[in-house]
Design a protein around this motif. Structure first.
Motif, PDB file in Angstrom:
ATOM      1  N   LEU A 102       0.798  -1.358   0.018  1.00  0.00           N
ATOM      2  CA  LEU A 102      -0.153  -0.084   0.073  1.00  0.00           C
ATOM      3  C   LEU A 102       0.817   1.195   0.067  1.00  0.00           C
ATOM      4  CD1 LEU A 102      -2.682  -1.091   2.362  1.00  0.00           C
ATOM      5  CD2 LEU A 102      -2.803  -0.947  -0.069  1.00  0.00           C
ATOM      6  N   THR A 103       1.776   1.308  -0.957  1.00  0.00           N
ATOM      7  CA  THR A 103       2.720   2.408  -0.825  1.00  0.00           C
ATOM      8  C   THR A 103       1.898   3.571  -1.790  1.00  0.00           C
ATOM      9  OG1 THR A 103       4.104   1.760  -2.728  1.00  0.00           O
ATOM     10  CG2 THR A 103       4.804   1.361  -0.462  1.00  0.00           C
ATOM     11  N   GLU A 104       1.193   3.143  -2.792  1.00  0.00           N
ATOM     12  CA  GLU A 104       0.446   3.995  -3.413  1.00  0.00           C
ATOM     13  C   GLU A 104       1.346   5.045  -4.083  1.00  0.00           C
ATOM     14  OE1 GLU A 104      -3.252   5.378  -1.664  1.00  0.00           O
ATOM     15  OE2 GLU A 104      -2.987   3.733  -0.289  1.00  0.00           O
ATOM     16  N   PRO A 105       2.445   4.824  -4.901  1.00  0.00           N
ATOM     17  CA  PRO A 105       3.505   5.469  -5.371  1.00  0.00           C
ATOM     18  C   PRO A 105       3.111   6.654  -6.401  1.00  0.00           C
ATOM     19  CG  PRO A 105       3.599   3.426  -6.482  1.00  0.00           C
ATOM     20  CD  PRO A 105       2.589   3.206  -5.711  1.00  0.00           C
ATOM     21  N   TRP A 106       1.953   6.444  -7.151  1.00  0.00           N
ATOM     22  CA  TRP A 106       1.520   7.365  -8.242  1.00  0.00           C
ATOM     23  C   TRP A 106       1.372   8.792  -7.576  1.00  0.00           C
ATOM     24  CZ3 TRP A 106      -0.860   2.594  -7.243  1.00  0.00           C
ATOM     25  CH2 TRP A 106      -1.967   2.794  -6.349  1.00  0.00           C
ATOM     26  N   ARG A 107       1.890   9.760  -8.452  1.00  0.00           N
ATOM     27  CA  ARG A 107       1.649  10.900  -8.251  1.00  0.00           C
ATOM     28  C   ARG A 107       1.326  11.911  -9.759  1.00  0.00           C
ATOM     29  NH1 ARG A 107       1.876   9.026  -4.088  1.00  0.00           N
ATOM     30  NH2 ARG A 107       2.810   9.706  -1.859  1.00  0.00           N
ATOM     31  N   PHE A 108       0.267  12.478  -9.444  1.00  0.00           N
ATOM     32  CA  PHE A 108      -0.128  13.382 -10.680  1.00  0.00           C
ATOM     33  C   PHE A 108      -0.169  14.784 -10.625  1.00  0.00           C
ATOM     34  CE2 PHE A 108      -2.531   8.975 -10.490  1.00  0.00           C
ATOM     35  CZ  PHE A 108      -1.764   8.512 -11.620  1.00  0.00           C
TER      36      PHE A 108
ATOM     37  N   LYS B 256       6.367   8.065  -6.774  1.00  0.00           N
ATOM     38  CA  LYS B 256       7.139   8.836  -5.621  1.00  0.00           C
ATOM     39  C   LYS B 256       7.533   7.529  -4.871  1.00  0.00           C
ATOM     40  CE  LYS B 256       7.433  12.299  -2.599  1.00  0.00           C
ATOM     41  NZ  LYS B 256       8.463  13.403  -3.162  1.00  0.00           N
ATOM     42  N   ARG B 257       8.980   7.508  -4.496  1.00  0.00           N
ATOM     43  CA  ARG B 257       9.622   6.442  -4.171  1.00  0.00           C
ATOM     44  C   ARG B 257       9.174   6.393  -2.556  1.00  0.00           C
ATOM     45  NH1 ARG B 257      11.099   1.780  -4.135  1.00  0.00           N
ATOM     46  NH2 ARG B 257      13.259   1.157  -4.040  1.00  0.00           N
ATOM     47  N   ASP B 258       9.000   4.958  -2.185  1.00  0.00           N
ATOM     48  CA  ASP B 258       8.716   4.474  -0.869  1.00  0.00           C
ATOM     49  C   ASP B 258       9.854   5.091   0.265  1.00  0.00           C
ATOM     50  OD1 ASP B 258       7.770   3.767   1.702  1.00  0.00           O
ATOM     51  OD2 ASP B 258       8.694   1.709   1.287  1.00  0.00           O
ATOM     52  N   PRO B 259       9.626   6.073   1.070  1.00  0.00           N
ATOM     53  CA  PRO B 259      10.819   6.458   1.841  1.00  0.00           C
ATOM     54  C   PRO B 259      11.653   5.401   2.521  1.00  0.00           C
ATOM     55  CG  PRO B 259       8.962   7.456   2.915  1.00  0.00           C
ATOM     56  CD  PRO B 259       8.573   6.787   1.523  1.00  0.00           C
ATOM     57  N   LYS B 260      10.987   4.480   2.935  1.00  0.00           N
ATOM     58  CA  LYS B 260      11.598   3.230   3.534  1.00  0.00           C
ATOM     59  C   LYS B 260      12.347   2.579   2.713  1.00  0.00           C
ATOM     60  CE  LYS B 260       7.922   3.173   6.809  1.00  0.00           C
ATOM     61  NZ  LYS B 260       6.834   2.598   7.705  1.00  0.00           N
TER      62      LYS B 260
END
Length: 197
Positions: A48-54, A107-111
């Protein structure tokens, strides 16, 4: 939930890339764009990182996008002595052929626990959801990855950081009559192996 599988099959097989030169210049209704984005948000995503950004450009925002990418191209290509005036003008004017342009970011998962490729794949699934939604409404779109897509210097303009990715742009518009091309695919049997025993 009752969904007609045949309609889903038809929707998927009818999806096409409809290019900006094939658009009428009409503005796509806002609720359709919002539904495209909402459906994108339901793409599969590992952990559930949901990396998409628009970032959605419309109205005078289209000119801002065109000016930004044309000027960034000019800076980069002039430094390498590779400037092409036609390409500069195309970058400046192409967004103006569209109703909306949606910049596609990952958007890269910060972890950093999820492999980067899986975050890219999740974002691609989100874009496919937008494509299918547009098709359902009879709206044209096209995912392009040219221009400034892979320039590191472009990322801040789209709210992305160094570890993130700009994956291109979804150009959206109302297609001209008769501009929905027929599909072309080789048989799926050529691409599938079955292991049955």
């Amino acid at each position: 939930m009752e969904i007609n599988p045949e309609q889903i099959n038809e929707l998927i097989s009818d999806r096409r890339s409809i290019y900006p030169a094939m658009y009428t210049g009409e503005v796509v209704e806002q609720h359709i764009i919002e539904q495209m984005l909402e459906n994108a948000n339901w793409a599969p995503t590992h952990a559930l990182t949901e990396p998409w950004r628009f970032v959605v450009f419309s109205g005078t925002g289209l000119q801002k996008l065109g000016d930004f990418q044309a000027e960034l191209y000019k800076e980069n290509s002039s430094a390498k002595d590779q400037f092409d005036e036609k390409k500069f003008q195309k970058l400046k004017e192409k967004p103006l052929q569209c109703s909306h342009v949606i910049a596609i970011g990952m958007k890269r998962d910060p972890k950093g626990k999820i492999p980067e490729i899986e975050e890219v794949e999740a974002t691609a699934c989100a874009v496919q959801n937008m494509y299918l939604t547009a098709t359902a409404y009879g709206i044209g779109c096209y995912w392009g990855s040219g221009g400034v897509t892979y320039l590191e210097e472009a990322k801040p303009f789209f709210g992305l950081e160094a570890q993130d990715k700009l994956l291109g742009f979804l150009f959206v518009g109302v297609p001209k009559e008769g501009k929905w091309p027929a599909g072309r695919r080789s048989p799926v049997a050529d691409k599938v192996s079955w292991v049955l025993d």
